[in-house]
Design a protein around this motif. Structure first.
Motif, short mmCIF file in Angstrom:
data_model
loop_
_atom_site.label_atom_id
_atom_site.label_comp_id
_atom_site.label_asym_id
_atom_site.label_seq_id
_atom_site.Cartn_x
_atom_site.Cartn_y
_atom_site.Cartn_z
N GLU A 32 0.81 -1.23 0.00
CA GLU A 32 0.00 0.00 0.00
C GLU A 32 0.84 1.27 0.00
N LEU A 33 1.96 1.23 -0.70
CA LEU A 33 2.81 2.41 -0.90
C LEU A 33 2.50 2.93 -2.30
N THR A 34 1.50 3.79 -2.38
CA THR A 34 0.96 4.20 -3.68
C THR A 34 1.61 5.44 -4.27
N GLY A 35 2.66 5.94 -3.65
CA GLY A 35 3.36 7.10 -4.21
C GLY A 35 4.09 6.76 -5.49
N VAL A 50 12.14 3.91 -8.27
CA VAL A 50 12.46 3.77 -6.84
C VAL A 50 13.97 3.62 -6.76
N HIS A 51 14.50 3.57 -5.56
CA HIS A 51 15.92 3.30 -5.37
C HIS A 51 16.08 1.87 -4.88
N VAL A 52 17.01 1.16 -5.46
CA VAL A 52 17.39 -0.18 -5.00
C VAL A 52 18.88 -0.10 -4.67
N GLU A 76 7.87 7.56 -0.52
CA GLU A 76 7.44 7.71 0.88
C GLU A 76 8.63 7.65 1.83
N GLY A 77 9.70 6.98 1.44
CA GLY A 77 10.88 6.84 2.30
C GLY A 77 11.98 7.84 2.02
N LEU A 78 11.76 8.72 1.04
CA LEU A 78 12.81 9.67 0.67
C LEU A 78 13.20 10.59 1.83
N MET A 111 12.80 10.86 -7.42
CA MET A 111 13.68 9.72 -7.15
C MET A 111 14.88 9.72 -8.10
N MET A 112 14.65 10.07 -9.37
CA MET A 112 15.76 10.17 -10.32
C MET A 112 16.72 11.28 -9.90
#
Length: 162
Positions: A32-35, A50-52, A76-78, A111-112
């Motif tokens: 449910e991380l819809t960002g 996203v970042h991996v 959401e975690g940025l 994110m980029m």
């Protein structure tokens, strides 16, 4: 189905999904991380970035099994590591530069840009353009994106020091 263990935004998570399910769908539907947005489904638009392990990656074509155990950061975690959930310098520059129009692509754009700044703390216009060219903005906010990246890195519009 197989239990896949993920580390998303610093939190250990487990999901029961086939290993070949795209990470995007696991993030959105299971966690449910819809960002993180669905755009093209072919890694061409950048909306799902996203970042991996700190590197930008298109989640629509990344199998969840390929990122098991790796550090995944979503929009959401940025802000992790920021005091009291404050915006990062980059996010604040985005707001102050009035970057978003419709906003749909902006999580992927941010994110980029964050991955670029991590890799190159004072990017030139050419470096910004090369990195960001893989992220499509239908509203055409590219000049504002470039300005916000310069502002976040303490540079003037032309890439020089402020």
């Amino acid at each position: 189905m197989l239990e896949v263990k993920l580390k998303v935004n610093g939190e250990e998570r487990s999901v029961d999904v086939p290993e070949d399910v795209p990470l995007l769908w696991v993030l959105r539907e299971e966690l449910e991380l819809t960002g993180t947005k669905f755009g093209c489904g072919q890694a061409l638009c950048g909306a799902c970035t996203v970042h991996v392990d700190g590197k930008a990656r298109r989640s629509c074509v990344t199998a969840v099994g390929d990122v098991a155990g790796k550090a995944i950061t979503t929009i959401e975690g940025l802000t992790q590591g920021e005091a009291d959930g404050k915006l990062t310098v980059l996010q604040q520059a985005w707001v102050e530069g009035n970057v978003p129009q419709c906003g749909y692509c902006q999580p992927g754009q941010l994110m980029m840009a964050a991955a670029l700044i991590r890799r190159c703390p004072k990017p030139t216009d050419a470096q910004i353009d090369a990195t960001m060219s893989g992220s499509i903005c239908r509203c055409g906010t590219y000049p504002r994106i470039r300005s916000a990246i310069h502002a976040a890195t303490g540079q003037s519009e032309d890439g020089g020091a402020k």
